[in-house]
Design a protein around this motif. Sequence first.
Motif, short mmCIF file in Angstrom:
data_model
loop_
_atom_site.label_atom_id
_atom_site.label_comp_id
_atom_site.label_asym_id
_atom_site.label_seq_id
_atom_site.Cartn_x
_atom_site.Cartn_y
_atom_site.Cartn_z
N ALA A 182 11.98 2.74 -1.61
CA ALA A 182 10.96 1.73 -1.88
C ALA A 182 10.03 2.22 -2.98
O ALA A 182 9.95 3.42 -3.26
N ALA A 183 9.32 1.29 -3.59
CA ALA A 183 8.34 1.63 -4.62
C ALA A 183 7.19 0.64 -4.58
O ALA A 183 7.40 -0.56 -4.35
N HIS A 184 5.99 1.15 -4.78
CA HIS A 184 4.79 0.35 -4.95
C HIS A 184 4.26 0.63 -6.35
O HIS A 184 4.37 1.76 -6.84
N ALA A 185 3.66 -0.36 -6.97
CA ALA A 185 3.03 -0.16 -8.28
C ALA A 185 1.79 -1.04 -8.39
O ALA A 185 1.78 -2.15 -7.85
N ALA A 210 9.27 -2.79 -9.12
CA ALA A 210 7.89 -2.82 -8.61
C ALA A 210 6.89 -2.91 -9.76
O ALA A 210 5.92 -3.67 -9.69
N VAL A 211 7.12 -2.15 -10.82
CA VAL A 211 6.22 -2.19 -11.97
C VAL A 211 6.25 -3.57 -12.62
O VAL A 211 5.20 -4.13 -12.96
N TYR A 227 -3.51 0.62 -17.56
CA TYR A 227 -3.01 1.70 -16.72
C TYR A 227 -2.01 1.16 -15.70
O TYR A 227 -2.14 0.03 -15.23
N VAL A 228 -1.05 1.98 -15.37
CA VAL A 228 -0.07 1.70 -14.32
C VAL A 228 0.02 2.92 -13.43
O VAL A 228 0.08 4.05 -13.91
N ASP A 229 0.02 2.70 -12.12
CA ASP A 229 0.19 3.78 -11.15
C ASP A 229 1.26 3.35 -10.16
O ASP A 229 1.22 2.22 -9.65
N ALA A 230 2.25 4.21 -9.94
CA ALA A 230 3.37 3.85 -9.07
C ALA A 230 3.69 4.97 -8.09
O ALA A 230 3.50 6.15 -8.40
N THR A 231 4.20 4.56 -6.94
CA THR A 231 4.62 5.51 -5.91
C THR A 231 6.04 5.18 -5.47
O THR A 231 6.33 4.04 -5.09
N LEU A 232 6.90 6.17 -5.51
CA LEU A 232 8.26 6.07 -4.99
C LEU A 232 8.28 6.62 -3.58
O LEU A 232 7.66 7.66 -3.31
N ILE A 233 8.98 5.94 -2.69
CA ILE A 233 9.08 6.36 -1.30
C ILE A 233 10.55 6.59 -0.99
O ILE A 233 11.33 5.64 -0.93
N VAL A 285 3.24 8.43 -12.01
CA VAL A 285 4.30 8.21 -11.04
C VAL A 285 4.22 9.33 -10.01
O VAL A 285 4.11 10.50 -10.36
N LYS A 286 4.27 8.93 -8.74
CA LYS A 286 4.24 9.87 -7.63
C LYS A 286 5.44 9.60 -6.74
O LYS A 286 6.01 8.52 -6.80
N ALA A 287 5.77 10.58 -5.91
CA ALA A 287 6.85 10.39 -4.94
C ALA A 287 6.41 10.98 -3.61
O ALA A 287 5.69 11.97 -3.56
#
Length: 159
Positions: free
Chosen positions: A148-151, A44-45, A94-100, A130-132
């Motif tokens: 899944a992941a969004h970034a 995703a990143v 900057y990079v912001d990512a979310t793990l699902i 990074v968040k989950a």
Amino acid sequence: MRIGHGYDVHKIDPEKEILILGGVEIACGFGMVAHSDGDVLLHAVIDALLGAAGMGDIGSLFPDTDMTYRDISSMLLLTDVMRRIRGSGLEIEYVDATLIAQKPKLYPYIQKIRASLAAGMGIETRQCNVKATTEEGLGFTGRGEGIAAHAVCLLNGKI
């Protein structure tokens, strides 16, 4: 400034013992079905970075039809993408990512994943987050069938 968004998903493979997220190995009794190492976060990143740079997507650069990338570490793919991005005159702001994921619980690993991700991109840890989250039992991730992941990312520079 240029912004990019990336999304990826992989199905859980109960035959594997190790899950890889952001380059960090998590011994949780399963891994991901994938042509590469299945690092859904890095995929995703990478797509977010490539999108912001106008360089296509991960599938066009590293197709799953090419055996060169079979079981490859996604950190190696990230290294190649960073070379391309910096070579074009862009830098990461900057990079912001979310793990699902419903499982495993990722909170204990988040800071290690964040540090690994930052190191892989050659940026300071303060430049990425990074968040989950879970999906409360809803959908394929909620049922524990996949992750899944969004970034999103912000790049600075002129191409």
